[in-house]
Design a protein around this motif. Sequence first.
Motif, PDB file in Angstrom:
ATOM      1  N   ASP A  24      -5.404   1.431  -5.353  1.00 28.19           N
ATOM      2  CA  ASP A  24      -4.011   1.542  -5.790  1.00 28.19           C
ATOM      3  C   ASP A  24      -3.959   1.462  -7.309  1.00 28.19           C
ATOM      4  O   ASP A  24      -4.964   1.201  -7.971  1.00 28.19           O
TER       5      ASP A  24
ATOM      6  N   LYS B  31      -4.018   6.380  -4.502  1.00 24.20           N
ATOM      7  CA  LYS B  31      -2.962   5.743  -3.716  1.00 24.20           C
ATOM      8  C   LYS B  31      -3.408   5.786  -2.256  1.00 24.20           C
ATOM      9  O   LYS B  31      -2.801   6.419  -1.402  1.00 24.20           O
TER      10      LYS B  31
ATOM     11  N   GLU C  18       9.953   3.940  -2.568  1.00 27.14           N
ATOM     12  CA  GLU C  18       9.028   4.516  -3.545  1.00 27.14           C
ATOM     13  C   GLU C  18       9.605   5.770  -4.193  1.00 27.14           C
ATOM     14  O   GLU C  18       9.487   5.964  -5.414  1.00 27.14           O
TER      15      GLU C  18
ATOM     16  N   GLU D 214       2.253  -0.084  -4.405  1.00 30.83           N
ATOM     17  CA  GLU D 214       2.716   1.206  -3.908  1.00 30.83           C
ATOM     18  C   GLU D 214       3.788   1.787  -4.832  1.00 30.83           C
ATOM     19  O   GLU D 214       3.811   2.992  -5.111  1.00 30.83           O
TER      20      GLU D 214
END
Length: 406
Positions: free
Chosen positions: A9, A49, A323, A347
Motif C-alpha cells: 500500500d 494498492k 476512496e 487505502e
Amino acid sequence: MKLGVIADDFTGASDIALTIAEAGMTVAQFSGVPDAGRSDVDAGVVALKSRTAPVADAIAQSVAACDWLIGQGAKQIIFKVCSTFDSTPQGNIGPVLDALADRLGAGPVIVCPAFPENGRSVYMGQLFVGDVPLNESGMQDHPLTPMTDADLRRVLAAQSHRPVTHIAAPTVWSGADAIRDALPDRGHVIVDAIRDDDLRTIGLAALGLPLLCGGSGIALGLPANFGATPSMPHWTPVTTRGVVLSGSCSRATRAQVAAFRKDAPALEVTVDAIVAGDITPQTVVNWILVQSVAPLVYSSADPDDVAAAQAKHGSDTAARAIETLFADVARALVDAGFGRIVVAGGETSGAVVTALDARALDIGPRIAAGVPMVRIAGFDVALALKSGNFGDVDFFAKALAQMAGD
C-alpha cells in the motif's frame, strides 16, 4: 539500484522509503510499476494498492514490480507489508510472498513485521501492539483485514504453500551468525524482534538473501550492507493551502480526528450520504474552499458504524465510495491550488495518489515514526500519507506545519 521494495500500500511505501532514506540511501518511491528505467537512486520503492486486491491481481502486480526492480539492478527485494501484518486467511501476504520466492529462487525468507518505534514487536512468534497481542489491539475490528490471531506462524501458514518456521529472540540476541545458522534451507521464517538493534542484527544476517518480508523496520539494517551511512533527507517548504483527508477508522486516527476538530473546521462524510448523493466531491470541495484555515474531511467512524455501512451497502461498495470521494476531492483541490494534503489510511492514500497521477515521490524528513513528508516529483505539492495507527494525537496539525517549514 541496489535495494528494491515492493509495498502493498502507499502509506507503507512512504514508511519504508523514509527508513531507507534516513539510513543514507537515495530513494525514489513510485506509484505502481514505472514505464521507464531509473538508475540514479540506490533504492526504489514500488507502491502498489494490492493489500486488499484479489489474490491473482496482487500476485501479478507484485511479480511485475519485482521484475522491474531486478531489471534496474536491485540485488535484494523486500516485500513490505503492514507492521500489523494485515491479511485475511486467503491472503494476500502468503500468496504474494510465495510467488516472489518462486520468481527469485529464494531459499529461506526472513519474515519480521516488527517496528519497535511504533510499538510493534514480535516475540515467540506472536505480534504485539504495545503491550497487547495483535488480536486485542483494535485490529480485530479492521473493516477489510480483521486480525484475530497474534501468532504469525499460524497466520502465514494458513496462506502459504511453503513451510513456516520460527527463530526466537534468544537466537537473535546471539547475533547475525546465530540467525544465519538457524535458517532452514527453504520456507518462510518468522524472526523475533523487540528492539531496533534486533532488526539491525536481522539485517546483517540477511546479507545476500534475495528476498525478505516485513514492515519498514526490516530495512533498518540493510542499507549498511551496501555501504550506506545515516543522513537527513532534504526538504523545501510548501506554503500553499492545506487540507486533511481522513479515511482511516483506526483507534489512533479517531483520536487524531477528535483532537484536530477542536481547533479546525471539520466535515464528516458517511457512506450513506455518498451513496444517496447527498454528499458529492463538489459539495465537499465547495465547503473546503470557504474555510479560512486548513480543514478536515473525515469518514473515520467507529467499528460498529463501519460494520453497519458494510452490511447495508456491501464492504466493497462502502470502501469504494469513500476512496472515490477522497480521490476526486484531492484532485480538485490540487487543481484549485492546494499544495499540502494530509491523508490518513492506507487505502485512502492509495486512491489519492492514484488520482493525482503521482508517478514518483521524493522522500522528505519524518513527521512521525514511519511517516515522512513527500513531494510529488516535478510539482510543488506535498503529501503526508499516514497508516491508520501511526502518529501522535496532534499528527494532523504537526504535518501541516512541517510541510510549510514551521
